[in-house]
Design a protein around this motif. Structure first.
Motif, PDB file in Angstrom:
ATOM      1  N   LEU A 118       0.870  -1.095   0.181  1.00 38.60           N
ATOM      2  CA  LEU A 118      -0.234   0.122  -0.025  1.00 38.60           C
ATOM      3  C   LEU A 118       1.003   1.299   0.111  1.00 38.60           C
ATOM      4  N   ALA A 119       1.928   1.173   0.698  1.00 39.09           N
ATOM      5  CA  ALA A 119       2.899   2.415   0.665  1.00 39.09           C
ATOM      6  C   ALA A 119       3.527   2.475  -0.475  1.00 39.09           C
ATOM      7  N   HIS A 120       3.847   1.418  -1.315  1.00 38.49           N
ATOM      8  CA  HIS A 120       4.500   1.443  -2.704  1.00 38.49           C
ATOM      9  C   HIS A 120       3.338   2.106  -3.759  1.00 38.49           C
ATOM     10  N   ARG A 121       2.058   1.600  -3.272  1.00 34.61           N
ATOM     11  CA  ARG A 121       0.856   2.402  -4.124  1.00 34.61           C
ATOM     12  C   ARG A 121       0.675   3.615  -3.653  1.00 34.61           C
ATOM     13  N   GLU A 122       1.589   4.527  -3.073  1.00 38.76           N
ATOM     14  CA  GLU A 122       1.385   5.601  -2.311  1.00 38.76           C
ATOM     15  C   GLU A 122      -0.065   5.964  -1.579  1.00 38.76           C
ATOM     16  N   MET A 123      -0.482   4.743  -0.908  1.00 38.33           N
ATOM     17  CA  MET A 123      -1.665   4.764   0.006  1.00 38.33           C
ATOM     18  C   MET A 123      -1.115   4.695   1.445  1.00 38.33           C
ATOM     19  N   ASN A 124      -1.558   5.470   2.367  1.00 41.83           N
ATOM     20  CA  ASN A 124      -1.083   5.589   3.819  1.00 41.83           C
ATOM     21  C   ASN A 124      -1.685   4.452   4.359  1.00 41.83           C
ATOM     22  N   VAL A 177     -17.190   6.934   1.225  1.00 36.39           N
ATOM     23  CA  VAL A 177     -16.252   6.382   0.402  1.00 36.39           C
ATOM     24  C   VAL A 177     -15.204   5.686   0.768  1.00 36.39           C
ATOM     25  N   SER A 178     -14.787   5.663   1.936  1.00 35.86           N
ATOM     26  CA  SER A 178     -13.626   4.632   2.759  1.00 35.86           C
ATOM     27  C   SER A 178     -14.200   3.410   2.925  1.00 35.86           C
ATOM     28  N   PHE A 179     -15.550   3.320   3.427  1.00 36.23           N
ATOM     29  CA  PHE A 179     -15.857   2.195   3.736  1.00 36.23           C
ATOM     30  C   PHE A 179     -16.867   1.638   2.548  1.00 36.23           C
ATOM     31  N   MET A 180     -17.951   2.334   2.384  1.00 34.61           N
ATOM     32  CA  MET A 180     -19.091   1.859   1.327  1.00 34.61           C
ATOM     33  C   MET A 180     -18.428   1.408   0.041  1.00 34.61           C
ATOM     34  N   ASP A 181     -17.868   2.368  -0.402  1.00 39.44           N
ATOM     35  CA  ASP A 181     -17.370   2.538  -1.946  1.00 39.44           C
ATOM     36  C   ASP A 181     -16.254   1.622  -2.110  1.00 39.44           C
ATOM     37  N   THR A 182     -15.571   1.383  -1.006  1.00 42.89           N
ATOM     38  CA  THR A 182     -14.373   0.488  -1.096  1.00 42.89           C
ATOM     39  C   THR A 182     -14.772  -0.750  -1.026  1.00 42.89           C
ATOM     40  N   VAL A 183     -15.901  -1.220  -0.263  1.00 44.66           N
ATOM     41  CA  VAL A 183     -16.495  -2.586   0.009  1.00 44.66           C
ATOM     42  C   VAL A 183     -17.134  -3.157  -1.407  1.00 44.66           C
ATOM     43  N   VAL A 184     -17.827  -1.935  -1.957  1.00 45.26           N
ATOM     44  CA  VAL A 184     -18.462  -2.235  -3.455  1.00 45.26           C
ATOM     45  C   VAL A 184     -17.334  -2.782  -4.489  1.00 45.26           C
ATOM     46  N   ALA A 185     -16.161  -2.037  -4.420  1.00 44.65           N
ATOM     47  CA  ALA A 185     -15.180  -2.070  -5.254  1.00 44.65           C
ATOM     48  C   ALA A 185     -14.629  -3.448  -5.261  1.00 44.65           C
ATOM     49  N   ILE A 231      -9.577   1.097  -8.852  1.00 46.46           N
ATOM     50  CA  ILE A 231     -10.776   1.282  -8.602  1.00 46.46           C
ATOM     51  C   ILE A 231     -11.097   2.419  -7.525  1.00 46.46           C
ATOM     52  N   CYS A 232     -10.322   2.072  -6.399  1.00 45.88           N
ATOM     53  CA  CYS A 232     -10.644   2.705  -4.908  1.00 45.88           C
ATOM     54  C   CYS A 232     -10.096   4.271  -5.184  1.00 45.88           C
ATOM     55  N   LYS A 233      -8.755   4.305  -5.963  1.00 47.89           N
ATOM     56  CA  LYS A 233      -7.777   5.256  -5.684  1.00 47.89           C
ATOM     57  C   LYS A 233      -8.301   6.598  -6.297  1.00 47.89           C
ATOM     58  N   PRO A 234      -9.051   6.810  -7.443  1.00 48.73           N
ATOM     59  CA  PRO A 234      -9.375   8.284  -7.919  1.00 48.73           C
ATOM     60  C   PRO A 234     -10.320   8.931  -6.692  1.00 48.73           C
ATOM     61  N   ASN A 235     -11.107   7.752  -5.981  1.00 52.83           N
ATOM     62  CA  ASN A 235     -12.183   8.531  -5.439  1.00 52.83           C
ATOM     63  C   ASN A 235     -11.548   9.166  -3.870  1.00 52.83           C
ATOM     64  N   LEU A 236     -10.626   7.888  -3.327  1.00 49.78           N
ATOM     65  CA  LEU A 236      -9.698   8.422  -2.292  1.00 49.78           C
ATOM     66  C   LEU A 236      -8.625   9.401  -2.220  1.00 49.78           C
ATOM     67  N   ALA A 237      -8.332   9.607  -3.516  1.00 51.74           N
ATOM     68  CA  ALA A 237      -7.421  10.686  -3.668  1.00 51.74           C
ATOM     69  C   ALA A 237      -8.057  12.175  -3.556  1.00 51.74           C
ATOM     70  N   ARG A 238      -9.479  12.112  -3.570  1.00 53.61           N
ATOM     71  CA  ARG A 238      -9.970  13.252  -3.307  1.00 53.61           C
ATOM     72  C   ARG A 238     -10.745  13.601  -1.764  1.00 53.61           C
ATOM     73  N   LEU A 239     -10.358  12.441  -1.054  1.00 51.50           N
ATOM     74  CA  LEU A 239     -10.593  12.358   0.465  1.00 51.50           C
ATOM     75  C   LEU A 239      -9.544  12.270   1.189  1.00 51.50           C
ATOM     76  N   ASP A 240      -9.224  13.240   1.963  1.00 53.31           N
ATOM     77  CA  ASP A 240      -8.425  13.417   2.882  1.00 53.31           C
ATOM     78  C   ASP A 240      -8.792  12.888   4.303  1.00 53.31           C
ATOM     79  N   ASP A 241      -8.339  11.625   4.963  1.00 46.65           N
ATOM     80  CA  ASP A 241      -9.236  11.329   5.780  1.00 46.65           C
ATOM     81  C   ASP A 241      -9.069  12.199   7.188  1.00 46.65           C
TER      82      ASP A 241
END
Length: 417
Positions: A253-259, A309-317, A288-298
């Motif tokens: 995840l860190a390699h994919r630039e996700m915290n 976004v972090s839960f529902m949309d990710t589970v659907v993905a 699939i998730c990253k474009p939405n998550l990029a606009r969402l700063d936790d």
């Protein structure tokens, strides 16, 4: 792998073993790139390759690899019918690519090999050949059989000679990388293994098979029938087996630039583990998730936005990647039980629901929620019904359930397209 190759002083067969989607093709293609760079421009290596080489050649002043890597995709060649022909073409293409300055006699050998290859290819690919075998066998003379045997032996010798010609100007050894063998048509896979076993039993050839041993064993058993031991059969064709290491998900995840500490990453990890996703499937999920998550700063968004976004949309993905048919029922037919089954079916995903949903409701209600499994399931059903159902009575019940515990911002966030 590079260190292993550099310590081999004879011909060897290696099985690089891993599940589908675990990164085997990426690995062997990267290995070829590393070796090509080491042999062509060792003084100006990219940083990543320089790091690999420094680990593989500890204490050595020279980083020359002495291998010529040739990549052969068995799956893309199984329509040939005869694997020897496609291997010969692969080697011939490698020879032509570098335009070796050969002696006239060398050119003659290559032309002879290609001529024999063409004859073999046409003889094996004539439409209707199978139905004509009986008639041909009746009319065939002993001399014809001997001639066919000689041609086949001649082609084997020509291919072996082609290996030596390719190596003559470029390397000491050939590394033949055979990829995707476990995806091939069973007869082709068996024949390829047997051809390579007899053809490349040479001190200057290492064959690296990239495959899923378990899957290939099933393919072999399907070819030879019930009761056949595919694993034992495969053991004849390799000297050593090397498993692909499982990637640490936090590192990836860190390699994919996700915290890895973000809630969205925790949900992704839970989905990956629940479905035992391959690296390929994990990549699809992140893409699939990253474009939405990029606009969402936790750290700076509302709890309701994080839940959506972090839960529902990710589970659907995750459903989209792991079960496309169920995803279609959820999105196009409003079967919200798909979502509730996904969340309730995994302890880790359910814990993520409690964590993110709990931030959106009143503190007192949250404490009572986490102590009551039935209450948690009730909220999961309500969230899914509110988002996807078209049945009026269920939607009203969902409104009521969620409205009892939250402050008025969650419902429009869940419903929003």
């Amino acid at each position: 792998m590079l260190r292993l190759l550099m310590n081999i002083d004879k011909g060897l067969s290696i099985f690089l073993d891993g599940d589908w989607g675990s990164g085997k093709t990426y690995f062997v293609r990267s290995l070829k790139i590393v070796i090509d760079n080491l042999n062509t421009c060792p003084d100006v290596l990219p940083a990543g390759i320089n790091m690999i080489a420094s680990n593989a050649f500890k204490g050595n002043t020279s980083w020359h690899c002495d291998y010529l890597p040739v990549y052969y995709n068995a799956w893309s060649c199984d329509y040939w019918g005869d694997p020897l022909a496609s291997i010969a073409c692969t080697l011939a293409a490698e020879t032509d690519e570098v335009r070796l300055e050969s002696e006239p006699s060398d050119n003659k050998v290559i032309k002879t090999a290609l001529k024999a290859l063409m004859e073999l290819t046409f003889n094996c690919c004539i439409p209707g050949l199978g139905s004509a075998i009986d008639k041909t066998a009746q009319a065939m003379k002993v001399e014809d059989l001997l001639d066919a045997f000689k041609k086949r032996s001649s082609l084997r010798c020509a291919v072996a000679e082609a290996v030596n010609l390719v190596l003559k100007e470029r390397a000491d050894k050939l590394l033949l990388i055979v990829d995707e063998l476990d995806r091939c048509e069973p007869r082709f896979a068996c024949k390829l293994l047997e051809e390579l076993k007899t053809l490349f039993d040479l001190d200057n050839v290492v064959v690296l098979y990239s495959l899923n041993t378990e899957q290939l064993a099933h393919v072999i058993e399907g070819q030879y029938g019930a009761g056949f031991n595919g694993s034992r059969y495969l053991s004849k064709f390799y000297d050593i087996t090397v498993p692909i290491r499982t990637v640490d998900m936090d590192d990836y995840l860190a390699h994919r630039e996700m915290n890895p500490s973000y809630q969205s990453s925790l949900v992704i990890k839970s989905i990956v583990e629940a479905h035992e996703m391959s690296l390929r499937e994990t990549n699809r999920l992140i893409d699939i998730c990253k474009p939405n998550l990029a606009r969402l700063d936790d750290a700076h968004n509302t709890n309701e936005a994080v839940f959506r976004v972090s839960f529902m949309d990710t589970v659907v993905a995750g459903i989209r990647v792991s079960n496309p048919a169920a995803y279609d029922r959820l999105i196009n037919k409003g079967d919200y039980s798909v979502f509730t089954t996904e969340v309730k079916g995994s302890k880790e995903i359910k814990n993520c629901f409690v964590e993110t949903f709990g931030r959106c409701i009143k503190p007192d209600d949250y404490r009572s929620m986490v102590d009551d499994e039935n209450r948690i399931d009730e909220f999961i059903d309500a969230v899914a019904a509110l988002r996807w159902t078209n049945q009026f009575d269920k939607k009203i019940a969902a409104y009521k359930t969620i409205d009892e515990v939250e402050n008025g911002c969650l419902i429009p966030m869940i419903e929003r397209e």
